[in-house]
Design a protein around this motif. Sequence first.
Motif, short mmCIF file in Angstrom:
data_model
loop_
_atom_site.label_atom_id
_atom_site.label_comp_id
_atom_site.label_asym_id
_atom_site.label_seq_id
_atom_site.Cartn_x
_atom_site.Cartn_y
_atom_site.Cartn_z
N GLY A 222 15.92 -0.79 -3.17
CA GLY A 222 15.47 -0.23 -4.18
C GLY A 222 14.93 -1.15 -5.43
N LYS A 223 15.82 -1.96 -5.63
CA LYS A 223 15.71 -3.25 -6.51
C LYS A 223 14.42 -3.81 -6.54
CE LYS A 223 19.14 -5.33 -8.74
NZ LYS A 223 20.16 -6.12 -8.94
N SER A 224 14.28 -4.36 -4.99
CA SER A 224 13.09 -4.96 -4.61
C SER A 224 11.85 -4.23 -4.98
CB SER A 224 13.47 -5.32 -3.18
OG SER A 224 12.15 -6.07 -2.93
N CYS A 225 11.88 -2.99 -4.62
CA CYS A 225 10.61 -2.08 -4.96
C CYS A 225 10.35 -1.99 -6.32
CB CYS A 225 10.84 -0.41 -4.45
SG CYS A 225 11.17 -0.62 -2.46
N ARG A 226 11.33 -1.91 -7.16
CA ARG A 226 11.07 -1.92 -8.43
C ARG A 226 10.57 -3.05 -8.87
NH1 ARG A 226 13.82 -4.16 -12.39
NH2 ARG A 226 13.50 -3.60 -14.55
N LEU A 227 10.90 -4.16 -8.68
CA LEU A 227 10.44 -5.60 -8.95
C LEU A 227 8.84 -5.84 -8.53
CD1 LEU A 227 11.93 -7.40 -10.52
CD2 LEU A 227 12.29 -8.93 -8.35
N ARG A 228 8.77 -5.29 -7.28
CA ARG A 228 7.38 -5.27 -6.87
C ARG A 228 6.47 -4.53 -7.62
NH1 ARG A 228 4.36 -9.21 -4.25
NH2 ARG A 228 2.74 -8.30 -2.89
N TRP A 229 6.72 -3.42 -7.95
CA TRP A 229 6.11 -2.39 -8.74
C TRP A 229 5.60 -3.07 -9.85
CZ3 TRP A 229 2.46 1.33 -8.60
CH2 TRP A 229 2.35 2.15 -9.65
N LEU A 230 6.76 -3.25 -10.76
CA LEU A 230 6.47 -3.86 -12.07
C LEU A 230 5.81 -5.06 -12.13
CD1 LEU A 230 10.01 -3.09 -13.72
CD2 LEU A 230 8.03 -1.58 -14.03
N ASN A 231 6.13 -5.87 -11.39
CA ASN A 231 5.37 -7.37 -11.40
C ASN A 231 4.13 -7.45 -10.68
OD1 ASN A 231 7.67 -8.31 -13.15
ND2 ASN A 231 8.76 -9.29 -11.50
N ALA B 191 1.04 -1.22 0.06
CA ALA B 191 0.06 0.04 0.13
C ALA B 191 0.83 1.38 0.00
CB ALA B 191 -0.92 -0.12 1.13
N LYS B 192 1.93 1.40 0.68
CA LYS B 192 2.79 2.29 1.08
C LYS B 192 3.48 2.51 -0.63
CE LYS B 192 4.74 2.69 5.53
NZ LYS B 192 5.78 2.59 6.45
N TRP C 21 15.06 4.64 -8.28
CA TRP C 21 14.55 3.38 -7.48
C TRP C 21 15.47 3.18 -6.09
CZ3 TRP C 21 9.81 1.66 -7.89
CH2 TRP C 21 9.36 1.49 -9.25
N ILE C 22 16.63 3.55 -6.05
CA ILE C 22 17.32 3.38 -5.13
C ILE C 22 17.16 4.14 -3.86
CG2 ILE C 22 19.75 3.36 -4.23
CD1 ILE C 22 19.34 1.16 -6.24
N ALA C 23 16.74 5.34 -4.21
CA ALA C 23 16.42 6.15 -3.22
C ALA C 23 14.76 6.19 -2.82
CB ALA C 23 16.82 7.70 -3.69
N LEU C 24 14.15 5.59 -3.43
CA LEU C 24 12.76 5.46 -3.29
C LEU C 24 12.40 5.06 -1.88
CD1 LEU C 24 10.01 6.22 -4.82
CD2 LEU C 24 10.04 3.85 -5.54
N PRO C 25 12.77 3.75 -1.46
CA PRO C 25 12.31 3.37 -0.30
C PRO C 25 12.49 4.07 0.93
CG PRO C 25 14.41 1.89 -1.20
CD PRO C 25 13.78 2.83 -2.37
N GLN C 26 13.76 5.11 1.08
CA GLN C 26 14.10 5.83 1.95
C GLN C 26 13.03 6.80 1.76
OE1 GLN C 26 18.07 7.05 1.34
NE2 GLN C 26 18.90 5.51 2.88
N LYS C 27 12.48 7.49 0.99
CA LYS C 27 11.46 8.40 0.94
C LYS C 27 10.19 7.86 1.49
CE LYS C 27 13.38 10.60 -3.49
NZ LYS C 27 13.04 10.81 -5.05
N ILE C 28 10.04 6.88 1.23
CA ILE C 28 8.81 6.36 1.70
C ILE C 28 8.74 5.96 3.04
CG2 ILE C 28 6.75 4.54 1.19
CD1 ILE C 28 7.98 4.22 -1.57
N GLY C 29 10.19 5.13 3.81
CA GLY C 29 10.29 4.76 4.86
C GLY C 29 10.12 3.24 4.79
N LEU C 30 10.40 2.53 3.71
CA LEU C 30 10.23 1.29 3.37
C LEU C 30 11.85 0.56 3.77
CD1 LEU C 30 7.99 0.41 0.40
CD2 LEU C 30 7.61 -0.21 2.96
N LYS C 31 11.72 -0.42 4.40
CA LYS C 31 13.17 -0.98 4.68
C LYS C 31 13.37 -1.97 3.69
CE LYS C 31 14.14 -0.16 9.65
NZ LYS C 31 14.17 -0.79 10.91
N ARG C 32 13.34 -1.53 2.30
CA ARG C 32 13.40 -2.42 1.20
C ARG C 32 14.50 -2.08 0.31
NH1 ARG C 32 11.04 -7.54 0.96
NH2 ARG C 32 9.00 -7.63 2.22
#
Length: 351
Positions: free
Chosen positions: A51-60, A23-24, A38-49
């Motif tokens: 960046g590559k993982s975020c990208r993959l989650r979003w795309l897939n 959801a975040k 993408w690398i900076a994205l999880p910090q902005k959101i406050g996710l301990k993930r």
Amino acid sequence: MGRAPCCDKANVKKGPWSPEEDAKLKAYIEEHGTGGNWIALPQKIGLKRCGKSCRLRWLNYLRPNIKHGGFSEQEDQIICSLYISIGSRWSIIAAQLPGRTDNDIKNYWNTRLKKKLLGKRRDSPPSRRLSINQDTNEETNRISPDTSSQALSTSALERMQLHMQLQGLYNPFSFYNNPALWPKFHPLRDKVFPIQQTDANTIAATPVQQASDATMIEPSGQNLLPVKPNMPNPMNAYMHEDLNRSTLGFPSPSSSRTLSMDNSNPNFNAAAVGLQDELHDLLYGKNECFGRQEEQQQTALDCFKDMNGDKESMNWWATNGFDDKSLAGTWDFASNLQPDLLQEYGLGYDL
DNA sequence: AAACGACCCAACCGCACCTAA
DNA sequence: TTTAGGTGCGGTTGGGTCGTT
């Protein structure tokens, strides 16, 4: 020295995503976009993930209009025909199937389609590649199924098998049904087709070939190679500009980002129709052919094995002028098969 | 019902490519 | 031209699920 990791592995969460994390990420990207980093994205959101993982989650998974499961027959055929043409270039294949991700297609191929098309592998019993004497590490190691050459062979072997199935089933003038087309070093060529060899360097047009509608090209000025004009490669129209960097008419891995196809183009669709009809038969019908077809495959395998380590035979394809440019634009089994594919094939069977 | 194996798929990993400084 | 960081890709893994014994 390896490169620095993309994130602090110790401080990132791994494993399945929670609904809260989803959801975040979804909310942030929908509102702000990815921000191009993408690398900076999880910090902005406050996710301990990562960046590559975020990208993959979003795309897939989180991206809008993603379809999961329920592949149609048409999608099956597109996947198969493209796999045969370009191999495991999942991102390119996914680009032809709106709403599908490369990961989904890859999984679908590995778990369903491959089995559907190739069936249970007959060449997999351990005795074929493992030492008879399991007590001696020496022999076991030498031909372990885990050798790198075999790992590299998987895709090549599958594509070769599919080529064989299609060509063997539907093309009476195909490479494997026509010993006159075999390399001059092939040990069985003269036995099977003794009267057709008219020149040591040139495989001349044989009665069989003359009866076919194949045209000939002269890649090196010496060797003639059949081209089947009525079996167009659906990829050719859109890969032409890529061919200079390709092997055998297919784009090199390094060129993946320059490749584009447009399945709305009538040329693409028309060219794909014939192949997809045949694939449909393989996937959904004409199963009675598989027995005979397996015999053909086995014969082909035997032929390769009978070469018995004759590197000259294997290298024939690569050294007789069948370079990438000369083979561009053809759609025959023999001419589309990459030399390295043949070499890999040889390695896979311990030639 | 439990154990086991096969299957499926989300996610990870490492590498190659791209690009900006 | 070189280098470093970001991105995209394909291969692989691990855990959950399902079917069989």
